[in-house]
Design an enzyme around this catalytic site. Structure first.
Site, PDB file in Angstrom:
ATOM      1  N   ASN A   9       0.864  -1.189   0.000  1.00 22.94           N
ATOM      2  CA  ASN A   9       0.000   0.000   0.000  1.00 22.94           C
ATOM      3  C   ASN A   9       0.902   1.241   0.000  1.00 22.94           C
ATOM      4  O   ASN A   9       1.474   1.592   1.027  1.00 22.94           O
ATOM      5  CB  ASN A   9      -0.886  -0.049   1.259  1.00 22.94           C
ATOM      6  CG  ASN A   9      -1.699   1.218   1.447  1.00 22.94           C
ATOM      7  OD1 ASN A   9      -1.789   2.054   0.540  1.00 22.94           O
ATOM      8  ND2 ASN A   9      -2.294   1.360   2.624  1.00 22.94           N
ATOM      9  N   LYS A  11       0.097   4.283  -0.298  1.00 21.56           N
ATOM     10  CA  LYS A  11      -0.555   5.470   0.278  1.00 21.56           C
ATOM     11  C   LYS A  11      -0.341   6.691  -0.632  1.00 21.56           C
ATOM     12  O   LYS A  11      -0.326   6.548  -1.847  1.00 21.56           O
ATOM     13  CB  LYS A  11      -0.047   5.713   1.707  1.00 21.56           C
ATOM     14  CG  LYS A  11      -0.151   4.438   2.550  1.00 21.56           C
ATOM     15  CD  LYS A  11      -0.027   4.659   4.016  1.00 21.56           C
ATOM     16  CE  LYS A  11      -0.186   3.329   4.738  1.00 21.56           C
ATOM     17  NZ  LYS A  11      -0.179   3.444   6.172  1.00 21.56           N
ATOM     18  N   HIS A  95      -9.724   1.206   4.754  1.00 19.55           N
ATOM     19  CA  HIS A  95      -8.452   1.361   5.469  1.00 19.55           C
ATOM     20  C   HIS A  95      -8.671   2.287   6.668  1.00 19.55           C
ATOM     21  O   HIS A  95      -9.459   3.239   6.585  1.00 19.55           O
ATOM     22  CB  HIS A  95      -7.388   1.931   4.521  1.00 19.55           C
ATOM     23  CG  HIS A  95      -6.022   1.906   5.120  1.00 19.55           C
ATOM     24  ND1 HIS A  95      -5.605   2.863   6.015  1.00 19.55           N
ATOM     25  CD2 HIS A  95      -4.989   1.032   4.978  1.00 19.55           C
ATOM     26  CE1 HIS A  95      -4.365   2.567   6.400  1.00 19.55           C
ATOM     27  NE2 HIS A  95      -3.973   1.470   5.784  1.00 19.55           N
ATOM     28  N   GLU A  97      -7.054   4.691   7.790  1.00 19.56           N
ATOM     29  CA  GLU A  97      -6.837   6.119   7.501  1.00 19.56           C
ATOM     30  C   GLU A  97      -8.063   6.718   6.807  1.00 19.56           C
ATOM     31  O   GLU A  97      -8.376   7.888   6.984  1.00 19.56           O
ATOM     32  CB  GLU A  97      -5.563   6.287   6.657  1.00 19.56           C
ATOM     33  CG  GLU A  97      -4.319   6.080   7.514  1.00 19.56           C
ATOM     34  CD  GLU A  97      -3.101   5.552   6.768  1.00 19.56           C
ATOM     35  OE1 GLU A  97      -3.077   5.587   5.529  1.00 19.56           O
ATOM     36  OE2 GLU A  97      -2.174   5.078   7.450  1.00 19.56           O
ATOM     37  N   GLU A 167      -5.732  -4.966  10.578  1.00 22.98           N
ATOM     38  CA  GLU A 167      -4.705  -3.949  10.807  1.00 22.98           C
ATOM     39  C   GLU A 167      -5.001  -3.198  12.102  1.00 22.98           C
ATOM     40  O   GLU A 167      -5.801  -2.255  12.110  1.00 22.98           O
ATOM     41  CB  GLU A 167      -4.694  -2.949   9.651  1.00 22.98           C
ATOM     42  CG  GLU A 167      -4.364  -3.567   8.313  1.00 22.98           C
ATOM     43  CD  GLU A 167      -3.772  -2.522   7.362  1.00 22.98           C
ATOM     44  OE1 GLU A 167      -2.631  -2.714   6.940  1.00 22.98           O
ATOM     45  OE2 GLU A 167      -4.441  -1.517   7.080  1.00 22.98           O
ATOM     46  N   GLY A 173       2.164   2.323  10.850  1.00 22.91           N
ATOM     47  CA  GLY A 173       3.111   3.429  10.714  1.00 22.91           C
ATOM     48  C   GLY A 173       3.790   3.825  12.011  1.00 22.91           C
ATOM     49  O   GLY A 173       4.413   4.876  12.094  1.00 22.91           O
ATOM     50  N   SER A 213       3.144  -2.136  10.443  1.00 25.39           N
ATOM     51  CA  SER A 213       4.592  -2.218  10.666  1.00 25.39           C
ATOM     52  C   SER A 213       5.188  -3.576  10.300  1.00 25.39           C
ATOM     53  O   SER A 213       6.041  -4.085  11.021  1.00 25.39           O
ATOM     54  CB  SER A 213       4.929  -1.829  12.107  1.00 25.39           C
ATOM     55  OG  SER A 213       4.531  -0.491  12.345  1.00 25.39           O
TER      56      SER A 213
HETATM   57  P1  PGA Z   1       2.619   0.321   7.761  1.00 27.45           P
HETATM   58  O1  PGA Z   1       1.168   0.522   7.096  1.00 27.45           O
HETATM   59  O2  PGA Z   1       3.195  -0.962   7.199  1.00 27.45           O
HETATM   60  O3  PGA Z   1       3.420   1.526   7.348  1.00 27.45           O
HETATM   61  O4  PGA Z   1       2.424   0.220   9.226  1.00 27.45           O
HETATM   62  C1  PGA Z   1       0.297  -0.545   6.888  1.00 27.45           C
HETATM   63  C2  PGA Z   1      -0.991  -0.060   6.249  1.00 27.45           C
HETATM   64  O5  PGA Z   1      -1.438   1.039   6.564  1.00 27.45           O
HETATM   65  O6  PGA Z   1      -1.602  -0.755   5.412  1.00 27.45           O
END
Ligand code: PGA
Length: 255
Positions: A9, A11, A95, A97, A167, A173, A213
């Site tokens: 992803n 983003k 997601h 976010e 998640e 993140g 992560s």
């Molecule tokens: P990350 O993000 O690996 O940077 O923690 C995962 C995601 O948001 O799908």
């Protein structure tokens, strides 16, 4: 046997130029690597360029979001038909976010997931609890509510076409990943929920990804867990070496 799936992803990162460079590097690292389904999820503006760049490879394409209508007066939105037109086969729905910054509710996730299936895109439906919810011992309740919301009025046939991503919001993140045990516990719960609401057979076939992560140094131990079938990778998918190491690490003996 469920085939491992690793999805990157990206983003809101990577211009067209940066995106095609990244794909060039990944293709070299992952050529003939067929044990894992590899999916890239670039920003809308880079989709078609990435589609062209992966044309002769084992990499597939997906988008990070979609609108639930196929077309219409929705300024600034992207239709699922347009995503197909750019070569997408997958799409992320819900997601954290999107839920946090753009107010996506379970009802919206439900509509988007239905539409994705209707046009032949495979939805990757994201669910997960916040730190506050985990600390208050509400994780399974939150997961259950998100599952019932996302898959309200779904038929067994529809469920067969989806991927679920667990998640935990506190792990995205932050560099703080869930331990394999913590992730396995929730993955098992999700599979159990699908089994009791649809069928054991469907639950056994469903791919459940872990996200939050994921890095080259933790993918192996996550993949050793019975119910972890792959990963949705954010930060570490922006770099050729770390993403290809994660893909290669996804082939692990189950415990
Ligand atoms: P990350 O993000 O690996 O940077 O923690 C995962 C995601 O948001 O799908």
């Amino acid at each position: 046997m469920r085939k491992p799936l690793i999805a990157g992803n990206w983003k809101m990162y990577k211009t067209i130029n940066e995106a095609t460079k990244l794909v060039g590097g990944l293709k070299k690292e992952l050529v003939d690597f067929n044990g894992v389904d590899i999916i890239l999820l670039p920003a809308f503006t880079a989709l078609y360029y990435v589609f062209q760049a992966i044309a002769d490879s084992n990499i597939q394409l997906g988008a990070q979001n979609l609108h639930w209508e196929k077309e219409g007066a929705f300024t600034g939105e992207i239709s699922p038909i347009m995503l197909k037109d750019c070569g997408c086969e997958y799409v992320i729905v819900g997601h954290s976010e999107r839920r946090k910054y753009f107010g996506e509710t379970d009802e919206v996730v439900n509509k988007k997931t239905k539409t994705a299936l209707n046009v032949g895109l495979m939805p990757i439906v994201c669910i997960g609890e916040t730190l506050e919810e985990r600390e208050a011992d509400k994780t399974m309740g939150v997961i259950e509510a998100q599952l019932s919301g996302a898959f309200k009025d779904f038929t067994a046939d529809e469920i067969q076409g989806i991927v679920v991503a667990y998640e935990p919001v506190w792990a995205i993140g932050t560099g703080k990943n869930a331990t394999p045990d913590q992730a396995q516990e929730v993955h098992k719960f999700i599979r159990g929920w699908i089994s009791s609401h649809f069928s054991g057979e469907i639950a056994q076939e469903l791919r459940i990804l872990y996200g939050g992560s994921v890095k080259p140094n933790n993918i192996k131990e996550l993949m050793q867990e019975q119910d972890i079938d792959g990963a949705l990778v954010g930060g570490a998918s922006l770099d050729v070496l770390s993403f290809s190491q994660i893909v290669k690490g996804a082939i692990a003996e189950k415990k």
